[in-house]
Design a protein around this motif. Sequence first.
Motif, short mmCIF file in Angstrom:
data_model
loop_
_atom_site.label_atom_id
_atom_site.label_comp_id
_atom_site.label_asym_id
_atom_site.label_seq_id
_atom_site.Cartn_x
_atom_site.Cartn_y
_atom_site.Cartn_z
N VAL A 3 -41.61 -34.94 88.66
CA VAL A 3 -40.66 -35.51 87.70
C VAL A 3 -39.54 -34.51 87.46
CG1 VAL A 3 -40.32 -36.30 85.33
CG2 VAL A 3 -42.39 -36.96 86.58
N VAL A 4 -38.29 -35.00 87.51
CA VAL A 4 -37.13 -34.14 87.26
C VAL A 4 -36.34 -34.69 86.08
CG1 VAL A 4 -35.11 -33.04 88.25
CG2 VAL A 4 -36.98 -33.73 89.75
N GLY A 5 -36.04 -33.84 85.12
CA GLY A 5 -35.16 -34.21 84.02
C GLY A 5 -33.71 -34.10 84.46
N ASP A 14 -29.18 -29.22 91.07
CA ASP A 14 -29.89 -28.16 91.79
C ASP A 14 -31.40 -28.37 91.66
OD1 ASP A 14 -27.59 -26.85 92.64
OD2 ASP A 14 -27.50 -25.58 90.85
N ALA A 15 -31.83 -28.75 90.46
CA ALA A 15 -33.25 -29.01 90.23
C ALA A 15 -33.73 -30.19 91.08
CB ALA A 15 -33.51 -29.27 88.75
N VAL A 16 -32.90 -31.21 91.21
CA VAL A 16 -33.25 -32.36 92.04
C VAL A 16 -33.40 -31.95 93.49
CG1 VAL A 16 -32.43 -34.59 92.92
CG2 VAL A 16 -32.19 -34.06 90.49
N ARG A 17 -32.49 -31.12 93.98
CA ARG A 17 -32.58 -30.65 95.38
C ARG A 17 -33.89 -29.89 95.61
NH1 ARG A 17 -27.16 -29.49 93.99
NH2 ARG A 17 -25.71 -30.91 95.05
N TRP A 18 -34.21 -28.99 94.68
CA TRP A 18 -35.43 -28.22 94.82
C TRP A 18 -36.64 -29.14 94.78
CZ3 TRP A 18 -40.00 -27.36 92.36
CH2 TRP A 18 -40.72 -26.22 92.72
N LEU A 30 -41.11 -38.78 94.08
CA LEU A 30 -40.14 -38.11 93.21
C LEU A 30 -39.62 -39.10 92.18
CD1 LEU A 30 -38.47 -35.50 92.71
CD2 LEU A 30 -36.73 -36.45 94.23
N ARG A 31 -39.62 -38.69 90.92
CA ARG A 31 -39.17 -39.55 89.83
C ARG A 31 -38.10 -38.82 89.03
NH1 ARG A 31 -40.84 -43.98 86.75
NH2 ARG A 31 -40.83 -43.78 84.48
N VAL A 68 -28.47 -37.35 95.69
CA VAL A 68 -28.78 -35.97 96.06
C VAL A 68 -30.16 -35.89 96.69
CG1 VAL A 68 -29.30 -33.68 95.11
CG2 VAL A 68 -27.23 -34.89 94.39
N ALA A 69 -31.13 -36.59 96.10
CA ALA A 69 -32.48 -36.60 96.67
C ALA A 69 -32.48 -37.24 98.05
CB ALA A 69 -33.44 -37.34 95.74
N ALA A 70 -31.70 -38.31 98.22
CA ALA A 70 -31.63 -38.99 99.51
C ALA A 70 -31.08 -38.08 100.59
CB ALA A 70 -30.78 -40.26 99.38
#
Length: 284
Positions: A3-5, A14-18, A30-31, A68-70
């Motif tokens: 889970v990413v805030g 940046d957190a999403v990429r990681w 990934l949520r 970004v995740a895609a």
Amino acid sequence: MIVVGVDGSSSALDAVRWAAQEAGRRELSLRLVTSYQLTAGVAGVLDPGVLDLLREQGRRRLAEARDVAAEKGVAASVALESAPIVPMLVRESSAASLLVLGTRGLGGFTGLLIGSTAVALAGRAHCPLVVVRGDTPAHGPVVVGVDGMPDSEEAVAFAFAAAAAQGADLVAVHVWHDSPADAVLLGHSAPPDLALAQQRAYETLAERLAGWQEKYPEVHVTREVVRDHPSRALLRYAEGARLVVVGTRGRGGFRGLVLGSTSQHLLQHAPCPVAVVRTEPDRE
């Protein structure tokens, strides 16, 4: 599930990429979550259309984060709620393997990792909390702070698993501090035997790592025993690391690591992601 805030900031992306890279490595879903909220007093006097604008802003944030995740080859689910962010993240963490956040925020996330909000999340999340700062190094070891209590077992377990998943070396750091001044303050007539204290520190580290090397034979482990202040020592080892892992409780140098000045310093200044692993999460 990871889970990413998300709050619309570059730090959150940046957190999403990681998190997307980690989800791909671990074959986890990934949520991406965000929230919007008006205080009760403000909500009563503002035009109802303001909430519609906030909802639309939240949708745009999530759409950007999903893109970004895609880019990392991960399809993410999203969640948008009108709720206080901390309870929402705590609730989301109950079904997650990791909760991931950036170091800076906008809107409701402002100051998320500085002060009471960070303490609340570190103390209440049901899974490890990972704080991502900027672009993370693709190489370098995983560093874990190991104290003298069995409570550090979960942090060690997390660090070994992370090193194995990322194909990284592991540096296990045990920090101890004992000085003649401390002995005088404690009423001891003789100065401490530093050589004996150093030897006991090595033994403590070996005890805490026992069994994990056999479970993860592919992980190369370097053991470091340091007489220093915890935050200074861990920040030194964080240089060039891909991840630093700490537990929330312990004794000696790591007492109060999450709730005190050491954790604040580490979260604010570590040049790499920091994972905070709580020993006994509350079941709320």
